[in-house]
Design a protein around this motif. Structure first.
Motif, PDB file in Angstrom:
ATOM      1  N   THR A 152      57.531  18.430 -72.830  1.00 12.05           N
ATOM      2  CA  THR A 152      56.862  17.128 -72.898  1.00 12.05           C
ATOM      3  C   THR A 152      57.635  16.172 -73.793  1.00 12.05           C
ATOM      4  OG1 THR A 152      54.707  18.180 -72.554  1.00 12.05           O
ATOM      5  CG2 THR A 152      54.704  15.976 -73.506  1.00 12.05           C
TER       6      THR A 152
ATOM      7  N   ALA B 161      61.775   9.086 -70.533  1.00  9.03           N
ATOM      8  CA  ALA B 161      61.013   7.972 -69.965  1.00  9.03           C
ATOM      9  C   ALA B 161      61.072   6.751 -70.880  1.00  9.03           C
ATOM     10  CB  ALA B 161      59.567   8.394 -69.734  1.00  9.03           C
TER      11      ALA B 161
ATOM     12  N   VAL C 266      53.560   6.481 -66.059  1.00  7.41           N
ATOM     13  CA  VAL C 266      54.452   7.636 -65.854  1.00  7.41           C
ATOM     14  C   VAL C 266      54.023   8.786 -66.765  1.00  7.41           C
ATOM     15  CG1 VAL C 266      56.817   8.465 -66.198  1.00  7.41           C
ATOM     16  CG2 VAL C 266      56.402   6.295 -65.026  1.00  7.41           C
TER      17      VAL C 266
ATOM     18  N   LEU D  85      50.636  10.079 -65.071  1.00  8.58           N
ATOM     19  CA  LEU D  85      50.628  10.487 -63.670  1.00  8.58           C
ATOM     20  C   LEU D  85      51.846  11.295 -63.236  1.00  8.58           C
ATOM     21  CD1 LEU D  85      49.327   7.134 -62.091  1.00  8.58           C
ATOM     22  CD2 LEU D  85      48.012   9.131 -62.851  1.00  8.58           C
ATOM     23  N   VAL D  86      52.886  11.330 -64.077  1.00  9.35           N
ATOM     24  CA  VAL D  86      54.108  12.056 -63.690  1.00  9.35           C
ATOM     25  C   VAL D  86      54.440  13.162 -64.694  1.00  9.35           C
ATOM     26  CG1 VAL D  86      56.569  11.878 -63.182  1.00  9.35           C
ATOM     27  CG2 VAL D  86      55.014  10.035 -62.497  1.00  9.35           C
ATOM     28  N   VAL D  87      54.576  12.802 -65.972  1.00  2.92           N
ATOM     29  CA  VAL D  87      55.041  13.767 -66.967  1.00  2.92           C
ATOM     30  C   VAL D  87      54.076  14.938 -67.093  1.00  2.92           C
ATOM     31  CG1 VAL D  87      55.564  14.112 -69.406  1.00  2.92           C
ATOM     32  CG2 VAL D  87      56.368  12.053 -68.240  1.00  2.92           C
ATOM     33  N   ARG D  88      52.837  14.660 -67.404  1.00  8.24           N
ATOM     34  CA  ARG D  88      51.847  15.741 -67.588  1.00  8.24           C
ATOM     35  C   ARG D  88      51.614  16.546 -66.308  1.00  8.24           C
ATOM     36  NH1 ARG D  88      49.230  18.320 -71.974  1.00  8.24           N
ATOM     37  NH2 ARG D  88      47.213  19.102 -71.280  1.00  8.24           N
TER      38      ARG D  88
ATOM     39  N   LEU E  31      53.544  17.219 -63.909  1.00  8.40           N
ATOM     40  CA  LEU E  31      54.697  18.034 -63.532  1.00  8.40           C
ATOM     41  C   LEU E  31      54.941  19.172 -64.517  1.00  8.40           C
ATOM     42  CD1 LEU E  31      57.339  15.410 -62.293  1.00  8.40           C
ATOM     43  CD2 LEU E  31      55.963  16.992 -60.913  1.00  8.40           C
TER      44      LEU E  31
ATOM     45  N   SER F 219      46.402  19.729 -66.150  1.00 10.73           N
ATOM     46  CA  SER F 219      47.509  18.827 -65.828  1.00 10.73           C
ATOM     47  C   SER F 219      47.099  17.363 -65.889  1.00 10.73           C
ATOM     48  CB  SER F 219      48.045  19.132 -64.422  1.00 10.73           C
ATOM     49  OG  SER F 219      48.469  20.470 -64.304  1.00 10.73           O
TER      50      SER F 219
END
Length: 616
Positions: free
Chosen positions: A108, A115, A315, A318-321, A323, A343
């Motif tokens: 993370t 990012a 991001v 909606l993307v980092v966590r 994934l 998630s």
């Protein structure tokens, strides 16, 4: 314009608005950090945008003392985080938590750093600082959301322990990055900066270890009176932070975190009392600091946030966590619905905002003007994640099938014929509950009936993570031991609230000198609220049960009101519990009458009803 209030009035406004924000958060069931920062924004930059001058300007108010005040607040917050980290409890939580710590944390940090660099255009060093700060998902925002969602323990324990453990880890990582930046700006090489960081961590850890071990040893040997333990601990935290910072700047945060961890694992009998004292003091301190931090933001700093900041936050959520968590927990004991839920939940909270306000402010003062965007960015992230996840939590848990009940859950302590009859009635009403007892044989009938049971001592450390008191809204202690019932209620009152812990009446007041108002009886401050009428003690309800009395549920409609339901009760029968139309439960007793209303259900205990035509 009128002359601004003097400094004493402004200090009172800072403290008062922070406490008021916490009270409103409790009433609205919102995370308190959002309202605290909202109060600061209103009194500071938003007031300045409207009038040309902020109502509160903490930098002008406190001058050079503002930064040390914020630093001490961060130290107390990190000590609190360390104080919640009990290794015995963590070991019992299983592999998913360790994966989130060992794999999820560095992944993370790296993802947020990338990012921040490519979306926000920050230099790599500031991106690393931002990434470290935003790894934290503190318990101060996670636990209130989990209580509202009423999740299974397998899912809630992962989120809870991730917040507890990663909180100090993220803050310390941010301190390390800051120290590297500071030393690099002084002309030191990255190697020298790295060695200094390691030395600082080691010095802080040693000071914290010595302070924690020394004070806990003094407590165990009886060298400190009980009334002095809590204030002495608070003074020791401040002294530990100051002493470590004098040896090496910014090592104090490491010291107080280690201090808290040592204290949490020292097996002190008075640890709970100290936690409660600390929570009360920390509530005032944290409230004041967060109002001041938010008020310190300027309209210019808020204008630094543009569409790129909004994209970065999206991001992050909606993307980092989504994934990283599946990659971290794949193949663990947590099932896929639980993994999907974890998630989608990672609110940022107290430590993120406080650490950003402290470290980014130091960087700006040292000449790094590009660091001015970090604090408003972190504050915006806290707002967005707390609100976003707060609204998403319930619907997502229902969609994934993790929530079995939306109604309040009741914990019944003591398995006996009367409570087992109550359990059967609650099951018929679809009220979720758990019945707990230390005797496996007494729980046999409950297990055969398919009730949710807990075999063990509800006052034990094991119960704290296996029973998870936070998932219950109300507690009823109904064993044959009046003193034990009182102890259970007092122990759970800080978690559930004193208005939500109940026990049967004390000895029969008809017996001279044995009523609840008798000075020789257990004081009302040391027991739970009374269920049923005064004098309806364990012996009385047990005798009535064996005489054939039973529980009866009556539905309240527009035509059949609660007044009609009460009038239909047989002589001697009493209302026990009301299930309200919104799913909340209310235990009834002296001066607590049912509210009624269409859709509610009234549960009573008594002989057969005299009105056989009443709806039930």
């Amino acid at each position: 314009m009128h002359a601004p209030p003097d400094i004493l009035l402004k200090i009172a406004i800072i403290a008062g608005s922070g406490i008021l924000a916490q009270w409103l958060a409790w009433r609205l069931r919102w995370p308190s950090i959002v309202l605290m920062m909202g109060a600061g924004l209103i009194l500071g930059p938003l007031w300045g945008l409207a009038t040309g001058e902020p109502f509160l300007d903490p930098q002008a108010l406190f001058g050079e003392y503002l930064r040390p005040m914020v630093a001490l607040a961060v130290a107390v917050i990190l000590f609190e985080g360390g104080l919640t980290l009990n290794f015995r409890d963590l070991r019992e939580s299983g592999g998913p938590v360790w994966r989130m710590i060992a794999l999820g944390f560095p992944l993370t940090w790296a993802a947020i750093t990338v990012a921040a660099h490519y979306i926000l255009g920050l230099d790599w060093d500031l991106s690393a600082l931002t990434g470290a700060i935003l790894t934290v998902t503190g318990p101060t925002v996670v636990l209130p959301l989990l209580r509202q969602a009423k999740l299974p323990s397998s899912v809630s324990s992962v989120l809870k322990w991730e917040g507890i453990v990663v909180d100090p880890m993220g803050a310390l990582a941010a301190v390390f990055v800051y120290e590297a930046l500071r030393r690099a700006d002084m002309g030191a090489s990255w190697l020298d900066a790295g060695l200094a960081i390691v030395m600082g961590a080691a010095i802080g850890a040693v000071i914290g270890l010595v302070a924690g071990y020394g004070l806990s040893l003094a407590f165990k040997r009886g060298l400190v009176p009980e009334n002095m333990k809590a204030p002495l601990t608070l003074a020791a935290v401040v002294g530990c932070y100051a002493a470590s910072d004098m040896v090496l700047p910014e090592s104090g945060l490491v010291a107080v975190t280690v201090f808290g961890v040592v204290f949490a694992n020292a097996r002190l009998a008075s640890i709970e009392e100290m936690r409660r004292f600390k929570e009360g003091f920390a509530a005032l301190l944290v409230a004041s600091v967060f109002v001041a931090l938010a008020a310190s933001l300027t309209p210019e700093s808020l204008l630094l946030l543009d569409w790129r900041a909004a994209l970065f936050i999206l991001v992050l959520m909606l993307v980092v966590r989504p994934l990283i968590v599946p990659a971290t927990l794949a193949g663990s004991t947590l099932k896929w619905p639980g993994i999907a839920f974890v998630s989608a939940v990672a609110p940022r909270g107290v430590v993120a905002a406080a650490t950003a306000g402290h470290l980014a402010g130091l960087l700006v003062e040292s000449g790094r003007e590009d660091a001015a965007v970090v604090t408003p960015l972190i504050f915006a992230t806290v707002f967005a994640t707390v609100f976003g996840y707060g609204f998403l939590l319930g619907p997502l848990a229902k969609f994934l099938g993790l929530i079995k009940h939306t109604r309040d859950r009741l914990l019944i302590v003591g398995a006996n014929p009367w409570t087992l009859g109550l359990a059967d009635a609650l099951k018929a009403m679809e009220v979720p509950f758990t019945i707990a007892d230390t005797n496996w044989r007494r729980l046999r009938k409950a297990r055969l009936a398919g009730h949710d049971t807990y075999h063990g001592e509800v006052l034990s450390e094991t119960a704290e993570y296996r029973l998870e008191p936070g998932q219950f809204a109300t507690l009823l202690a109904a064993t044959a031991n009046e003193a034990y019932n009182a102890l259970v209620c007092v122990d759970h009152a800080p978690e559930l609230g004193r208005s939500h812990v109940y026990q049967l009446s004390a000895q029969d007041p008809a017996a001279e000198g044995q009523g609840e108002d008798d000075p020789k009886a257990i004081a009302f401050t040391a027991r739970g609220r009374t269920l049923l009428a005064r004098g309806r003690n364990y012996e009385a309800v047990s005798a009535d049960w064996w005489r054939g009395w039973r529980f009866r549920a009556t539905k309240i409609t527009e035509e059949y009101t609660v007044t009609d339901a009460l009038a239909s009760l047989s002589e001697g029968a009493e209302p026990v519990l009301e299930l309200r139309s919104d799913g909340r439960i209310a235990l009834l007793g002296p001066a607590r009458k049912p509210q009624g209303g269409p859709g509610s259900v009234l549960l009573s205990f008594g002989p057969p009803a005299k009105d056989a035509d009443a709806p039930s």
